[in-house]
Design a protein around this motif. Sequence first.
Motif, mmCIF file in Angstrom:
data_model
loop_
_atom_site.group_PDB
_atom_site.id
_atom_site.type_symbol
_atom_site.label_atom_id
_atom_site.label_comp_id
_atom_site.label_asym_id
_atom_site.label_seq_id
_atom_site.Cartn_x
_atom_site.Cartn_y
_atom_site.Cartn_z
ATOM 1 N N ARG A 123 12.099 10.553 -2.790
ATOM 2 C CA ARG A 123 12.994 10.243 -1.981
ATOM 3 C C ARG A 123 12.408 8.490 -0.887
ATOM 4 N NH1 ARG A 123 12.373 13.935 3.148
ATOM 5 N NH2 ARG A 123 10.412 13.579 2.501
ATOM 6 N N PRO A 124 13.275 7.979 -0.145
ATOM 7 C CA PRO A 124 12.992 7.056 0.440
ATOM 8 C C PRO A 124 11.657 6.938 1.502
ATOM 9 C CG PRO A 124 15.353 6.467 -0.205
ATOM 10 C CD PRO A 124 14.865 8.040 -0.749
ATOM 11 N N LEU A 125 11.017 6.380 2.042
ATOM 12 C CA LEU A 125 9.555 6.177 2.814
ATOM 13 C C LEU A 125 11.197 6.494 4.325
ATOM 14 C CD1 LEU A 125 7.174 6.445 3.886
ATOM 15 C CD2 LEU A 125 7.310 4.166 4.027
ATOM 16 N N PHE A 126 12.302 6.016 3.880
ATOM 17 C CA PHE A 126 12.697 5.673 5.238
ATOM 18 C C PHE A 126 13.048 7.252 6.013
ATOM 19 C CE2 PHE A 126 16.630 4.759 8.460
ATOM 20 C CZ PHE A 126 16.845 4.162 9.405
ATOM 21 N N GLY A 127 13.209 7.531 6.905
ATOM 22 C CA GLY A 127 13.658 8.941 7.495
ATOM 23 C C GLY A 127 12.527 10.075 7.657
ATOM 24 N N THR A 128 11.801 9.454 6.575
ATOM 25 C CA THR A 128 10.670 11.170 7.007
ATOM 26 C C THR A 128 9.360 10.606 8.230
ATOM 27 O OG1 THR A 128 8.442 9.076 5.080
ATOM 28 C CG2 THR A 128 10.284 10.346 4.609
ATOM 29 N N PRO A 129 8.608 11.062 8.904
ATOM 30 C CA PRO A 129 7.799 11.150 9.670
ATOM 31 C C PRO A 129 6.557 10.814 9.153
ATOM 32 C CG PRO A 129 7.813 13.442 8.835
ATOM 33 C CD PRO A 129 8.751 12.879 8.302
ATOM 34 N N GLN A 130 6.371 9.962 10.271
ATOM 35 C CA GLN A 130 4.961 8.443 9.903
ATOM 36 C C GLN A 130 3.953 9.857 10.411
ATOM 37 O OE1 GLN A 130 6.523 5.851 13.332
ATOM 38 N NE2 GLN A 130 6.021 4.087 11.264
ATOM 39 N N THR A 131 2.624 9.739 9.182
ATOM 40 C CA THR A 131 1.244 10.563 9.531
ATOM 41 C C THR A 131 0.396 9.464 9.092
ATOM 42 O OG1 THR A 131 1.394 11.429 7.318
ATOM 43 C CG2 THR A 131 2.366 12.189 8.701
ATOM 44 N N ALA A 132 -0.568 9.755 10.090
ATOM 45 C CA ALA A 132 -1.597 8.984 9.575
ATOM 46 C C ALA A 132 -1.835 8.813 7.787
ATOM 47 C CB ALA A 132 -3.206 9.646 10.217
ATOM 48 N N PRO A 133 -2.451 10.050 7.336
ATOM 49 C CA PRO A 133 -1.965 9.971 6.332
ATOM 50 C C PRO A 133 -1.732 9.151 5.249
ATOM 51 C CG PRO A 133 -3.239 12.429 6.402
ATOM 52 C CD PRO A 133 -2.549 11.920 7.422
ATOM 53 N N GLN A 134 0.010 9.375 5.293
ATOM 54 C CA GLN A 134 1.288 8.490 5.231
ATOM 55 C C GLN A 134 0.557 6.925 4.771
ATOM 56 O OE1 GLN A 134 4.840 7.452 6.770
ATOM 57 N NE2 GLN A 134 5.503 9.296 4.992
ATOM 58 N N MET A 135 0.484 5.913 6.170
ATOM 59 C CA MET A 135 -0.252 5.253 6.505
ATOM 60 C C MET A 135 -1.224 4.520 5.556
ATOM 61 S SD MET A 135 2.088 3.755 8.113
ATOM 62 C CE MET A 135 3.574 5.101 8.185
ATOM 63 N N ARG A 136 -2.291 5.627 5.320
ATOM 64 C CA ARG A 136 -3.086 5.193 4.486
ATOM 65 C C ARG A 136 -3.147 4.777 2.758
ATOM 66 N NH1 ARG A 136 -9.094 4.903 6.106
ATOM 67 N NH2 ARG A 136 -9.222 5.074 8.956
#
Length: 330
Positions: free
Chosen positions: A105-118
Amino acid sequence: MSEIEALVAARYGLAGRASFLTSERDLTVRVDASGGESFVLKIANAAEDPAVSEFQNRALEHLERIAPDVPASRLVPTLDGASEFLAEKHGQPHFTRLLTWLPGRPLFGTPQTAPQMRALGTALGQLAKALSNFRHPAADHEIVWDLRRVPQLIPLTAHVGDDALRERVEAAFLRFRDEILPLAPGFRTQVVHNDFNPFNLLVAPDDSDRVTGILDFGDLVSTSAIYDLAIACAYQVAEDGPPLAFVAELLAGYHAVHPVPEREVDQLFDLIAARHAMTITIGEWRASRYPDNAAYILRNHARARAAMTRCAALPRAEAQSILRRACGYA
Protein backbone atom coordinates in the motif's frame (compact mmCIF):
# COMPACT_ATOMS: atom_id res chain seq x y z
CA MET A 1 -10.11 0.46 -22.70
CA SER A 2 -10.93 -2.24 -25.22
CA GLU A 3 -8.20 -0.89 -27.51
CA ILE A 4 -5.61 -1.15 -24.71
CA GLU A 5 -6.78 -4.62 -23.74
CA ALA A 6 -6.44 -5.69 -27.37
CA LEU A 7 -2.93 -4.21 -27.51
CA VAL A 8 -1.84 -6.12 -24.39
CA ALA A 9 -3.32 -9.34 -25.75
CA ALA A 10 -1.60 -8.94 -29.12
CA ARG A 11 1.82 -7.94 -27.77
CA TYR A 12 2.02 -9.93 -24.55
CA GLY A 13 -0.50 -12.73 -24.96
CA LEU A 14 -2.34 -11.56 -21.84
CA ALA A 15 -6.11 -11.42 -21.60
CA GLY A 16 -7.39 -9.15 -18.87
CA ARG A 17 -9.18 -6.02 -17.73
CA ALA A 18 -7.55 -2.59 -18.02
CA SER A 19 -8.15 0.45 -15.78
CA PHE A 20 -6.52 3.88 -15.76
CA LEU A 21 -4.06 4.96 -13.07
CA THR A 22 -3.26 8.58 -12.20
CA SER A 23 -0.16 9.88 -13.93
CA GLU A 24 1.31 13.27 -14.76
CA ARG A 25 2.91 12.58 -18.15
CA ASP A 26 2.48 8.98 -19.35
CA LEU A 27 -0.72 7.08 -19.97
CA THR A 28 -0.53 4.53 -17.15
CA VAL A 29 -2.87 1.58 -17.04
CA ARG A 30 -3.34 -1.28 -14.60
CA VAL A 31 -3.92 -4.62 -16.31
CA ASP A 32 -5.52 -7.39 -14.27
CA ALA A 33 -4.86 -10.55 -16.23
CA SER A 34 -7.31 -13.42 -16.28
CA GLY A 35 -4.63 -15.65 -14.72
CA GLY A 36 -4.66 -13.57 -11.52
CA GLU A 37 -1.51 -11.51 -12.05
CA SER A 38 -1.50 -7.72 -12.36
CA PHE A 39 0.71 -5.47 -14.45
CA VAL A 40 1.27 -1.80 -15.28
CA LEU A 41 1.26 -0.69 -18.91
CA LYS A 42 3.01 2.62 -19.51
CA ILE A 43 2.47 4.42 -22.81
CA ALA A 44 4.68 7.49 -23.11
CA ASN A 45 3.46 10.80 -24.47
CA ALA A 46 4.52 11.16 -28.10
CA ALA A 47 6.47 14.29 -27.10
CA GLU A 48 8.69 12.27 -24.74
CA ASP A 49 12.16 11.46 -26.05
CA PRO A 50 12.25 7.68 -26.66
CA ALA A 51 15.91 7.69 -25.63
CA VAL A 52 14.90 8.80 -22.12
CA SER A 53 12.28 6.05 -21.83
CA GLU A 54 14.87 3.57 -23.06
CA PHE A 55 17.28 4.88 -20.41
CA GLN A 56 14.68 4.14 -17.72
CA ASN A 57 14.18 0.62 -19.03
CA ARG A 58 17.90 -0.13 -19.12
CA ALA A 59 18.14 1.10 -15.51
CA LEU A 60 15.40 -1.32 -14.43
CA GLU A 61 17.22 -4.16 -16.18
CA HIS A 62 20.46 -3.11 -14.49
CA LEU A 63 18.76 -3.25 -11.09
CA GLU A 64 17.35 -6.69 -11.82
CA ARG A 65 20.87 -7.96 -12.59
CA ILE A 66 22.92 -6.06 -10.00
CA ALA A 67 20.54 -5.63 -7.07
CA PRO A 68 17.62 -8.07 -7.34
CA ASP A 69 16.62 -7.34 -3.72
CA VAL A 70 15.78 -3.71 -4.56
CA PRO A 71 11.95 -3.79 -4.78
CA ALA A 72 11.53 -2.22 -8.22
CA SER A 73 9.22 -3.38 -10.99
CA ARG A 74 10.51 -5.76 -13.65
CA LEU A 75 10.00 -5.33 -17.37
CA VAL A 76 7.75 -7.92 -18.96
CA PRO A 77 8.95 -9.02 -22.42
CA THR A 78 6.62 -9.02 -25.39
CA LEU A 79 5.80 -12.27 -27.17
CA ASP A 80 8.82 -11.70 -29.42
CA GLY A 81 11.10 -11.00 -26.44
CA ALA A 82 11.31 -7.19 -26.66
CA SER A 83 11.51 -5.02 -23.53
CA GLU A 84 9.60 -2.20 -25.23
CA PHE A 85 7.93 -1.28 -28.50
CA LEU A 86 6.45 1.73 -30.27
CA ALA A 87 2.65 1.78 -30.34
CA GLU A 88 1.18 4.06 -32.99
CA LYS A 89 -1.82 6.29 -32.37
CA HIS A 90 -3.00 8.84 -34.95
CA GLY A 91 0.27 8.33 -36.81
CA GLN A 92 2.45 9.13 -33.78
CA PRO A 93 4.74 6.59 -32.10
CA HIS A 94 4.46 6.07 -28.33
CA PHE A 95 7.16 4.26 -26.36
CA THR A 96 5.36 1.40 -24.59
CA ARG A 97 6.38 -1.11 -21.91
CA LEU A 98 4.71 -3.49 -19.47
CA LEU A 99 5.87 -3.74 -15.86
CA THR A 100 5.17 -6.14 -13.04
CA TRP A 101 2.75 -4.97 -10.35
CA LEU A 102 4.36 -4.46 -6.95
CA PRO A 103 2.60 -5.53 -3.73
CA GLY A 104 1.81 -3.21 -0.85
CA ARG A 105 0.00 0.00 0.00
CA PRO A 106 1.26 3.57 -0.51
CA LEU A 107 3.56 4.96 2.15
CA PHE A 108 1.53 8.18 2.03
CA GLY A 109 -0.86 8.36 4.96
CA THR A 110 0.94 5.81 7.12
CA PRO A 111 2.31 6.97 10.51
CA GLN A 112 5.95 8.00 10.50
CA THR A 113 8.17 5.97 12.81
CA ALA A 114 11.89 5.78 13.38
CA PRO A 115 12.10 2.18 12.06
CA GLN A 116 10.16 3.20 8.97
CA MET A 117 12.59 6.04 8.30
CA ARG A 118 15.56 3.70 8.71
CA ALA A 119 13.93 1.33 6.24
CA LEU A 120 13.35 4.15 3.73
CA GLY A 121 16.94 5.31 4.07
CA THR A 122 18.22 1.78 3.61
CA ALA A 123 16.03 1.25 0.54
CA LEU A 124 17.15 4.52 -1.07
CA GLY A 125 20.77 3.81 -0.17
CA GLN A 126 20.60 0.36 -1.76
CA LEU A 127 18.97 1.80 -4.86
CA ALA A 128 21.54 4.62 -5.16
CA LYS A 129 24.44 2.26 -4.57
CA ALA A 130 23.17 -0.10 -7.28
CA LEU A 131 22.75 2.77 -9.75
CA SER A 132 26.12 4.35 -8.97
CA ASN A 133 27.88 2.33 -11.69
CA PHE A 134 25.07 2.53 -14.26
CA ARG A 135 25.74 4.57 -17.39
CA HIS A 136 23.57 5.50 -20.36
CA PRO A 137 23.84 8.12 -23.15
CA ALA A 138 20.53 9.74 -22.14
CA ALA A 139 21.29 9.88 -18.40
CA ASP A 140 22.17 13.58 -18.49
CA HIS A 141 18.88 14.67 -20.05
CA GLU A 142 17.26 17.86 -18.82
CA ILE A 143 14.35 17.52 -16.41
CA VAL A 144 12.69 20.34 -14.49
CA TRP A 145 12.75 18.35 -11.21
CA ASP A 146 16.55 18.06 -11.18
CA LEU A 147 17.82 20.31 -8.39
CA ARG A 148 20.59 21.46 -10.74
CA ARG A 149 17.87 23.40 -12.58
CA VAL A 150 16.94 25.59 -9.61
CA PRO A 151 18.38 28.81 -11.13
CA GLN A 152 16.03 28.35 -14.11
CA LEU A 153 13.05 28.26 -11.74
CA ILE A 154 13.67 31.63 -10.12
CA PRO A 155 11.51 33.54 -12.69
CA LEU A 156 8.66 31.07 -12.06
CA THR A 157 8.35 32.14 -8.43
CA ALA A 158 6.05 34.87 -9.75
CA HIS A 159 3.38 32.13 -9.86
CA VAL A 160 3.55 31.66 -6.06
CA GLY A 161 0.50 33.58 -4.91
CA ASP A 162 1.29 34.10 -1.22
CA ASP A 163 3.79 36.96 -0.74
CA ALA A 164 5.43 35.61 2.41
CA LEU A 165 5.75 32.13 0.93
CA ARG A 166 7.18 33.54 -2.28
CA GLU A 167 9.89 35.38 -0.33
CA ARG A 168 10.84 32.17 1.49
CA VAL A 169 10.92 30.24 -1.79
CA GLU A 170 13.07 32.87 -3.48
CA ALA A 171 15.50 32.91 -0.56
CA ALA A 172 15.92 29.12 -0.79
CA PHE A 173 16.57 29.33 -4.52
CA LEU A 174 19.08 32.16 -4.17
CA ARG A 175 20.93 30.33 -1.42
CA PHE A 176 21.20 27.30 -3.70
CA ARG A 177 22.41 29.37 -6.63
CA ASP A 178 24.92 31.47 -4.69
CA GLU A 179 26.19 29.07 -2.00
CA ILE A 180 25.57 25.46 -3.02
CA LEU A 181 25.92 25.45 -6.80
CA PRO A 182 29.57 26.61 -6.68
CA LEU A 183 30.31 23.53 -4.52
CA ALA A 184 28.50 21.09 -6.83
CA PRO A 185 31.56 20.06 -8.89
CA GLY A 186 32.85 18.38 -5.71
CA PHE A 187 29.67 16.38 -5.14
CA ARG A 188 29.28 12.71 -6.19
CA THR A 189 27.44 12.41 -9.50
CA GLN A 190 25.46 9.35 -10.57
CA VAL A 191 22.12 8.16 -11.91
CA VAL A 192 19.44 8.58 -9.22
CA HIS A 193 15.71 7.94 -8.78
CA ASN A 194 15.08 11.64 -8.13
CA ASP A 195 11.51 11.28 -6.79
CA PHE A 196 11.56 9.17 -3.61
CA ASN A 197 8.27 10.53 -2.32
CA PRO A 198 5.52 8.80 -0.29
CA PHE A 199 3.30 8.35 -3.35
CA ASN A 200 6.09 6.43 -5.09
CA LEU A 201 6.78 4.04 -2.22
CA LEU A 202 4.88 0.97 -1.09
CA VAL A 203 4.92 -0.67 2.33
CA ALA A 204 3.54 -3.97 3.57
CA PRO A 205 -0.20 -3.79 4.40
CA ASP A 206 0.45 -5.34 7.83
CA ASP A 207 3.76 -3.58 8.54
CA SER A 208 4.23 0.00 7.37
CA ASP A 209 7.86 -0.11 8.52
CA ARG A 210 8.71 -2.56 5.71
CA VAL A 211 9.25 -1.20 2.19
CA THR A 212 7.82 -3.46 -0.52
CA GLY A 213 8.00 -1.30 -3.62
CA ILE A 214 9.73 1.64 -5.31
CA LEU A 215 7.61 3.09 -8.10
CA ASP A 216 7.91 5.59 -10.95
CA PHE A 217 11.38 5.91 -12.46
CA GLY A 218 10.11 8.70 -14.69
CA ASP A 219 12.35 11.36 -13.13
CA LEU A 220 15.49 9.20 -13.34
CA VAL A 221 18.51 11.35 -14.16
CA SER A 222 22.24 11.69 -13.63
CA THR A 223 22.84 14.41 -11.06
CA SER A 224 24.41 14.89 -7.62
CA ALA A 225 23.63 11.97 -5.32
CA ILE A 226 23.04 14.35 -2.42
CA TYR A 227 20.19 15.97 -4.38
CA ASP A 228 18.42 12.61 -4.54
CA LEU A 229 18.82 12.18 -0.78
CA ALA A 230 17.55 15.71 -0.16
CA ILE A 231 14.38 14.93 -2.12
CA ALA A 232 13.66 11.89 0.04
CA CYS A 233 14.39 13.83 3.23
CA ALA A 234 12.18 16.75 2.19
CA TYR A 235 9.10 14.55 2.42
CA GLN A 236 9.94 13.36 5.93
CA VAL A 237 10.12 16.62 7.88
CA ALA A 238 8.09 15.91 11.02
CA GLU A 239 4.77 17.69 11.40
CA ASP A 240 5.16 17.73 15.20
CA GLY A 241 8.14 17.64 17.55
CA PRO A 242 11.72 18.14 16.31
CA PRO A 243 11.46 18.87 12.57
CA LEU A 244 14.47 16.77 11.58
CA ALA A 245 13.92 13.76 13.85
CA PHE A 246 12.70 11.51 11.04
CA VAL A 247 15.04 13.04 8.49
CA ALA A 248 17.99 12.10 10.72
CA GLU A 249 16.78 8.49 10.91
CA LEU A 250 16.38 8.29 7.13
CA LEU A 251 19.83 9.80 6.65
CA ALA A 252 21.39 7.32 9.08
CA GLY A 253 19.84 4.39 7.21
CA TYR A 254 21.07 5.72 3.86
CA HIS A 255 24.56 6.56 5.12
CA ALA A 256 25.05 3.03 6.46
CA VAL A 257 24.58 1.67 2.93
CA HIS A 258 25.83 4.45 0.65
CA PRO A 259 28.08 6.76 2.74
CA VAL A 260 27.62 10.51 2.38
CA PRO A 261 30.77 12.70 2.55
CA GLU A 262 30.84 15.33 5.29
CA ARG A 263 30.92 18.22 2.81
CA GLU A 264 27.66 17.00 1.30
CA VAL A 265 25.95 16.40 4.65
CA ASP A 266 26.62 20.04 5.52
CA GLN A 267 24.59 21.16 2.50
CA LEU A 268 21.67 18.81 3.06
CA PHE A 269 19.52 21.13 5.17
CA ASP A 270 19.58 23.89 2.54
CA LEU A 271 18.99 21.34 -0.21
CA ILE A 272 15.87 20.14 1.59
CA ALA A 273 14.63 23.74 1.60
CA ALA A 274 15.42 24.05 -2.11
CA ARG A 275 13.35 20.93 -2.84
CA HIS A 276 10.41 22.32 -0.87
CA ALA A 277 10.74 25.53 -2.86
CA MET A 278 10.74 23.52 -6.12
CA THR A 279 7.61 21.60 -5.12
CA ILE A 280 5.77 24.83 -4.37
CA THR A 281 6.98 26.76 -7.42
CA ILE A 282 6.59 24.04 -10.05
CA GLY A 283 3.27 23.03 -8.55
CA GLU A 284 1.75 26.51 -8.69
CA TRP A 285 3.19 27.16 -12.15
CA ARG A 286 1.84 23.90 -13.61
CA ALA A 287 -1.50 24.20 -11.84
CA SER A 288 -1.98 27.59 -13.51
CA ARG A 289 -1.29 25.98 -16.89
CA TYR A 290 -3.36 22.83 -16.34
CA PRO A 291 -6.19 23.76 -13.97
CA ASP A 292 -8.13 20.56 -14.75
CA ASN A 293 -5.26 18.52 -13.27
CA ALA A 294 -4.51 20.93 -10.42
CA ALA A 295 -5.51 18.58 -7.61
CA TYR A 296 -2.98 15.98 -8.74
CA ILE A 297 -0.27 18.54 -9.50
CA LEU A 298 -0.64 20.22 -6.09
CA ARG A 299 -0.89 17.00 -4.04
CA ASN A 300 2.41 17.72 -2.24
CA HIS A 301 2.02 21.50 -2.00
CA ALA A 302 0.51 21.86 1.49
CA ARG A 303 2.99 19.46 3.04
CA ALA A 304 5.94 21.22 1.39
CA ARG A 305 4.72 24.60 2.63
CA ALA A 306 4.28 23.35 6.20
CA ALA A 307 7.67 21.60 6.17
CA MET A 308 9.40 24.68 4.82
CA THR A 309 7.87 26.80 7.55
CA ARG A 310 8.97 24.36 10.26
CA CYS A 311 12.52 24.14 8.94
CA ALA A 312 12.79 27.93 8.64
CA ALA A 313 12.45 28.16 12.42
CA LEU A 314 15.49 25.92 12.94
CA PRO A 315 18.93 27.63 12.98
CA ARG A 316 21.12 26.31 10.17
CA ALA A 317 24.03 25.47 12.47
CA GLU A 318 21.74 23.40 14.71
CA ALA A 319 20.29 21.57 11.70
CA GLN A 320 23.74 20.80 10.35
CA SER A 321 24.78 19.44 13.73
CA ILE A 322 21.75 17.12 13.87
CA LEU A 323 22.45 15.77 10.40
CA ARG A 324 26.18 15.37 11.04
CA ARG A 325 25.45 13.34 14.18
CA ALA A 326 23.14 11.07 12.18
CA CYS A 327 26.15 10.12 10.06
CA GLY A 328 28.55 9.84 12.98
CA TYR A 329 30.45 12.98 12.01
CA ALA A 330 29.78 15.01 15.17
